[in-house]
Design an enzyme around this catalytic site. Structure first.
Site, mmCIF file in Angstrom:
data_model
loop_
_atom_site.group_PDB
_atom_site.id
_atom_site.type_symbol
_atom_site.label_atom_id
_atom_site.label_comp_id
_atom_site.label_asym_id
_atom_site.label_seq_id
_atom_site.Cartn_x
_atom_site.Cartn_y
_atom_site.Cartn_z
ATOM 1 C CG ASP A 100 38.370 29.819 37.736
ATOM 2 O OD1 ASP A 100 39.410 30.501 37.864
ATOM 3 O OD2 ASP A 100 37.959 29.043 38.617
ATOM 4 C CG HIS A 115 33.455 38.096 43.413
ATOM 5 N ND1 HIS A 115 34.784 38.430 43.351
ATOM 6 C CD2 HIS A 115 32.970 38.724 44.515
ATOM 7 C CE1 HIS A 115 35.086 39.245 44.352
ATOM 8 N NE2 HIS A 115 34.012 39.438 45.079
ATOM 9 C CB CYS A 147 16.032 38.223 26.855
ATOM 10 S SG CYS A 147 14.887 37.186 27.789
ATOM 11 C CB CYS A 150 11.628 40.143 27.657
ATOM 12 S SG CYS A 150 13.282 40.546 28.262
ATOM 13 C CB SER A 189 43.451 37.001 46.929
ATOM 14 O OG SER A 189 42.613 38.169 46.874
ATOM 15 C CB SER A 190 45.653 41.871 45.093
ATOM 16 O OG SER A 190 44.288 42.085 44.714
ATOM 17 C CD GLU A 216 52.719 40.973 42.144
ATOM 18 O OE1 GLU A 216 53.242 41.678 41.289
ATOM 19 O OE2 GLU A 216 51.489 40.833 42.265
ATOM 20 C CB ALA A 232 49.034 28.969 43.768
#
Ligand code: APR
Ligand code: ZN
Length: 250
Positions: A100, A115, A147, A150, A189-190, A216, A232
């Site tokens: 993000d 990522h 695209c 192409c 983060s998990s 958690e 957070a």
């Protein structure tokens, strides 16, 4: 626990912050797991894997709208707190799984996006770069963008889907930072998606002080010296406030 985390960070010179979807939850961006996580509504194999994208890009674009609409999302106090820790010379790098770009929006300068991000798009067949202005009209109309070069249906944001390798240079740099840091703080983060989730273990093996702030419990909580359960956006500013008090005495 907030005071202990602040004492550790106040003495750090090479802290690394590792973030996941939980840090952006208070900016209105849905998380993937936990209560109301995206994976309770969508099948990641269908909408967030490279095979699913090749099979049916429309399903990916439908799912992406959940994340993209949040493209107008703003950083929350947690993002600003981390940028502040970099500004006062404590945090050396942010390693994020998020796409993000809210860390950069909040002023963090060294951000390693494991990522990728929704920042730009490319054609998987001919490599042509695309910007959002070129594809948004089609996506908003519920169509699959093609695209400009192409005509392929495989124009994709530069985010890493399941089944795709992480950007090699970014991953190697993130491993180096995790090995070299004196404090490793996980936020939101998990810790279940590898190879990203290996980084806290690398930092631990390298002798770093370990802090986690998460809503958690995670399976990895045992490797952390300080475990703080909470939001957070509420916890991070409190930690930074304590750090600044401690730094003003030294
Ligand atoms: N503050 C702190 N933590 C929070 C908050 C919050 N406000 N809200 C949720 N959390 C926690 C949840 O308890 C959960 O443990 O954040 C964690 C988010 O976990 P995930 O949704 O699994 O996100 P993440 O760890 O980033 O997932 C990693 O999986 O699906 C892939 O590519 C995707 O990058 C993602 C990767
Ligand atoms: Zn193309």
């Amino acid at each position: 626990m907030i005071k202990i985390a602040a004492e550790i960070l106040a003495k750090s010179k090479r802290a690394v912050v590792f973030t996941g979807a939980g840090i952006s939850a208070e900016s209105g961006i849905p998380t993937f797991r936990g209560q109301n996580g995206l994976w309770t509504k969508y099948d990641p194999e269908e909408v967030a894997s490279i095979h699913g994208f090749r099979r049916n890009p429309k399903a990916f674009w439908e799912f992406s709208k959940e994340l993209m609409i949040k493209a107008t999302a703003e950083p929350n106090p947690a993002h600003y707190a981390i940028a502040e820790l970099e500004r006062i010379g404590i945090v050396r790098a942010v390693i994020t799984q998020n796409v993000d770009m809210l860390h950069q929006k909040a002023g963090s300068r060294k951000v390693l996006e494991l990522h990728g991000s929704f920042g730009s798009l490319e054609c998987l067949d001919c490599g042509a770069e695309h910007c959002w202005d070129e594809v948004l009209p089609k996506v908003s109309a519920g169509d699959v963008p093609t695209c400009k070069n192409c005509k392929s249906f495989y124009v994709k944001p530069k985010v890493v889907l399941f089944g795709e390798p992480l950007p090699r240079k970014v991953l190697l740099e993130a491993i180096e930072e995790s090995r070299f840091c004196d404090t490793f703080m996980v936020v939101g983060s998990s810790l279940v998606v590898y190879p990203a989730a290996e980084l806290p273990f690398i930092a631990k093996r390298s002798g770093a002080n370990m802090i986690i702030v998460n809503l958690e419990p995670t399976h990895a909580d045992l490797i952390f010296d300080v475990v703080i359960y909470g939001k957070a956006g509420e916890v991070l500013p409190k930690i930074v406030e304590e750090v600044k008090k401690l730094k003003s005495y030294t």
